[in-house]
Design a protein around this motif. Structure first.
Motif, PDB file in Angstrom:
ATOM      1  N   ALA A  27      15.367  54.376  66.041  1.00 56.12           N
ATOM      2  CA  ALA A  27      14.800  53.026  66.100  1.00 56.12           C
ATOM      3  C   ALA A  27      14.867  52.337  64.742  1.00 56.12           C
ATOM      4  CB  ALA A  27      13.355  53.088  66.586  1.00 56.12           C
ATOM      5  N   THR A  28      14.651  53.101  63.684  1.00 47.76           N
ATOM      6  CA  THR A  28      14.714  52.542  62.332  1.00 47.76           C
ATOM      7  C   THR A  28      16.120  52.072  61.997  1.00 47.76           C
ATOM      8  OG1 THR A  28      12.909  53.994  61.602  1.00 47.76           O
ATOM      9  CG2 THR A  28      14.312  53.023  59.893  1.00 47.76           C
ATOM     10  N   ARG A  64      18.541  51.333  63.972  1.00 50.60           N
ATOM     11  CA  ARG A  64      19.056  50.298  64.880  1.00 50.60           C
ATOM     12  C   ARG A  64      18.246  49.013  64.768  1.00 50.60           C
ATOM     13  NH1 ARG A  64      23.868  51.744  64.913  1.00 50.60           N
ATOM     14  NH2 ARG A  64      23.986  53.990  65.113  1.00 50.60           N
ATOM     15  N   PHE A  65      17.370  48.938  63.739  1.00 45.71           N
ATOM     16  CA  PHE A  65      16.607  47.726  63.409  1.00 45.71           C
ATOM     17  C   PHE A  65      15.685  47.286  64.541  1.00 45.71           C
ATOM     18  CE2 PHE A  65      20.449  46.435  60.597  1.00 45.71           C
ATOM     19  CZ  PHE A  65      20.094  47.407  59.678  1.00 45.71           C
ATOM     20  N   ILE A  66      15.156  48.221  65.305  1.00 47.69           N
ATOM     21  CA  ILE A  66      14.311  47.852  66.424  1.00 47.69           C
ATOM     22  C   ILE A  66      12.966  48.577  66.383  1.00 47.69           C
ATOM     23  CG2 ILE A  66      15.089  49.646  68.048  1.00 47.69           C
ATOM     24  CD1 ILE A  66      15.137  47.470  70.201  1.00 47.69           C
ATOM     25  N   LEU A  67      12.650  49.200  65.251  1.00 50.12           N
ATOM     26  CA  LEU A  67      11.395  49.943  65.161  1.00 50.12           C
ATOM     27  C   LEU A  67      10.171  49.069  65.452  1.00 50.12           C
ATOM     28  CD1 LEU A  67      10.038  52.669  64.523  1.00 50.12           C
ATOM     29  CD2 LEU A  67       9.835  51.883  62.163  1.00 50.12           C
ATOM     30  N   PRO A  68      10.079  47.845  64.913  1.00 48.48           N
ATOM     31  CA  PRO A  68       8.887  47.034  65.230  1.00 48.48           C
ATOM     32  C   PRO A  68       8.707  46.794  66.726  1.00 48.48           C
ATOM     33  CG  PRO A  68      10.043  46.108  63.352  1.00 48.48           C
ATOM     34  CD  PRO A  68      10.939  47.170  63.922  1.00 48.48           C
ATOM     35  N   MET A  69       9.796  46.527  67.438  1.00 47.05           N
ATOM     36  CA  MET A  69       9.688  46.289  68.871  1.00 47.05           C
ATOM     37  C   MET A  69       9.352  47.574  69.609  1.00 47.05           C
ATOM     38  SD  MET A  69       9.683  43.712  70.848  1.00 47.05           S
ATOM     39  CE  MET A  69      10.334  42.584  69.613  1.00 47.05           C
ATOM     40  N   LYS A  86       3.593  52.735  62.428  1.00 51.23           N
ATOM     41  CA  LYS A  86       2.797  51.557  62.063  1.00 51.23           C
ATOM     42  C   LYS A  86       2.977  51.226  60.585  1.00 51.23           C
ATOM     43  CE  LYS A  86      -1.887  49.658  62.086  1.00 51.23           C
ATOM     44  NZ  LYS A  86      -3.314  49.895  62.456  1.00 51.23           N
ATOM     45  N   GLN A  87       2.971  52.250  59.736  1.00 51.73           N
ATOM     46  CA  GLN A  87       3.168  52.016  58.305  1.00 51.73           C
ATOM     47  C   GLN A  87       4.534  51.369  58.034  1.00 51.73           C
ATOM     48  OE1 GLN A  87       2.623  55.686  56.173  1.00 51.73           O
ATOM     49  NE2 GLN A  87       0.539  56.002  56.912  1.00 51.73           N
ATOM     50  N   GLN A  88       5.566  51.881  58.711  1.00 50.39           N
ATOM     51  CA  GLN A  88       6.894  51.298  58.537  1.00 50.39           C
ATOM     52  C   GLN A  88       6.936  49.853  59.020  1.00 50.39           C
ATOM     53  OE1 GLN A  88       9.093  54.999  60.341  1.00 50.39           O
ATOM     54  NE2 GLN A  88      10.597  53.789  59.239  1.00 50.39           N
ATOM     55  N   VAL A  89       6.291  49.604  60.145  1.00 56.24           N
ATOM     56  CA  VAL A  89       6.290  48.260  60.710  1.00 56.24           C
ATOM     57  C   VAL A  89       5.579  47.293  59.766  1.00 56.24           C
ATOM     58  CG1 VAL A  89       5.401  46.830  62.596  1.00 56.24           C
ATOM     59  CG2 VAL A  89       6.534  49.000  63.099  1.00 56.24           C
ATOM     60  N   MET A  90       4.530  47.739  59.107  1.00 51.42           N
ATOM     61  CA  MET A  90       3.837  46.868  58.161  1.00 51.42           C
ATOM     62  C   MET A  90       4.762  46.468  57.010  1.00 51.42           C
ATOM     63  SD  MET A  90       0.871  46.205  59.350  1.00 51.42           S
ATOM     64  CE  MET A  90       1.650  46.257  60.959  1.00 51.42           C
TER      65      MET A  90
END
Length: 398
Positions: free
Chosen positions: A51-52, A54-59, A81-85
């Motif tokens: 997910a990271t 492929r640039f879609i981790l936040p979604m 969550k930490q990565q998304v922040m």
């Protein structure tokens, strides 16, 4: 283009789940299918890694937070969550930078422009703009205004990344604006900004000035920036992402997000595609989005032949690395089109002719090695092949 594989690459449970998550919202059928896939995930760390990249981790995090699958370790969800922040922080910085570019650089010089992709797309079409991963800001400006824009940007603290260490004198700026179609700067906030004088390789797909003239205002923060109309943006997205074999999953979210927006009109989009000669591209991309949104889609099913070709190579690119994308790109009929069915023989012939002439186009490195005044810069073209051969021979000796 070389014949594509007869079967699509095998799809792991983790990848199938990411495909389902490549949209703003899940309907009831998709949510139930996602729960089943969550129960079958064997390696959540591999899912996070995929997910990271492929640039879609936040979604993915957004959907997992709502589904709360029992099989997902709480500590891994917390790590996501930490990565998304961090993504949020970068996204907000990009949005702020876009407003500053308008207010500090473009508006004072009265430079017409249009921004596309990235922060402006996220703010306009996503309910949570920071969910959309944005690496940089893309802005199309008239080539003749580029030297003044670059001079002002460098004076305001922007730093040149490509070309590296761009000199601020008028001759250097005029040279790079003339011969380099994309100039990349780093904003004072640390955000990459790509200034384009053209968005396709030889100018046969898009008329840059016509796109700028079609721009419409949209508020990003406190600034009213110029953006593409929805139909133009959707057609561009289909063309651009197909060119890269849909190798990043957040591009699928873009298709979903734009289609959900009140300004989206399918007939208007198809009419726009027809004006650009991109009808086949857009029609197949609409089918691709619908197919990948189906929880039980069969990648080896009986599809339209063109959809089959796009699907197989896109699934390969989506699961591969940059080496895979480069290998696929090397088989394209032209840099602007991944498949023969997207274009005609006239475009391919023009590319062969103009592509051959590209060997005579000088680079900024040529200018730095041999800085000529403007009136003598025509010499770079006839001497370019000889100078390139000399440079490679010199490198081979060391």
């Amino acid at each position: 283009m070389a014949a594509f594989a007869s079967r699509s690459p095998a799809l792991s449970t983790e990848f199938r789940l990411l495909l389902l998550f490549s949209r703003l919202e899940l309907d009831d059928t998709q949510a139930r299918a996602a729960q089943v896939l969550c129960d079958e995930v064997e390696d959540w760390e591999a899912f996070r890694h995929m997910a990271t990249h492929r640039f879609i981790l936040p979604m993915a995090y957004r959907h997992l937070r709502r589904l709360q699958p029992p099989s997902l370790p709480a500590e891994l969800l917390a790590l996501m969550k930490q990565q998304v922040m961090l993504h949020y922080r970068h996204g907000l910085s990009g949005m702020a930078s876009l407003g500053e570019i308008h207010q500090q650089l473009l508006a004072p010089l009265d430079i017409p422009y249009v921004t596309f992709k990235g922060p402006s797309l996220a703010v306009r079409y996503y309910d949570e703009p920071a969910m959309r991963f944005c690496r940089d800001i893309d802005i199309l400006v008239p080539r003749e205004r580029m030297p003044a824009l670059l001079a002002h940007a460098l004076a305001e603290g922007y730093r040149s990344l490509d070309p590296h260490e761009l000199a601020a004198d008028p001759v250097s700026l005029t040279f790079v604006a003339r011969y380099q179609k994309v100039i990349t700067l780093l904003s004072p906030r640390g955000v990459k900004v790509e200034f384009h004088s053209r968005i396709d390789n030889i100018g046969t797909v898009y008329d840059s000035r016509a796109l700028i003239d079609e721009a419409e205002p949209f508020c990003v923060g406190n600034a009213e920036v110029a953006v593409l109309p929805t139909d133009e943006l959707f057609v561009y997205v289909c063309w651009h992402h197909t060119k890269h074999f849909w190798s990043r999953l957040h591009w699928l979210v873009d298709l979903d997000a734009i289609q959900r927006h009140p300004s989206f009109d399918r007939q208007s989009v198809l009419a726009c595609a027809g004006r650009h000669g991109l009808s086949a591209t857009v029609e197949i991309c609409l089918k691709l989005a619908e197919l990948l949104g189906s929880p039980d889609f069969d990648p080896d099913g009986d599809h339209d032949e063109r959809l089959d070709e796009l699907l197989k190579l896109s699934l390969e690119a989506m699961q591969g690395d940059l080496e895979v994308e480069y290998r696929l790109a090397s088989q394209k009929p032209t840099p602007d089109f991944a498949f023969h069915w997207q274009t005609d023989s006239g475009h391919r012939l023009r590319w062969k002719l103009l592509g051959w002439l590209r060997i005579f186009r000088p680079s900024y490195a040529d200018y730095l090695e041999w800085p000529l005044p403007s009136r003598w810069q025509w010499l770079y073209r006839p001497l370019r092949p000889w100078r390139e051969c000399r440079r490679r021979w010199s490198q081979s000796r060391h």
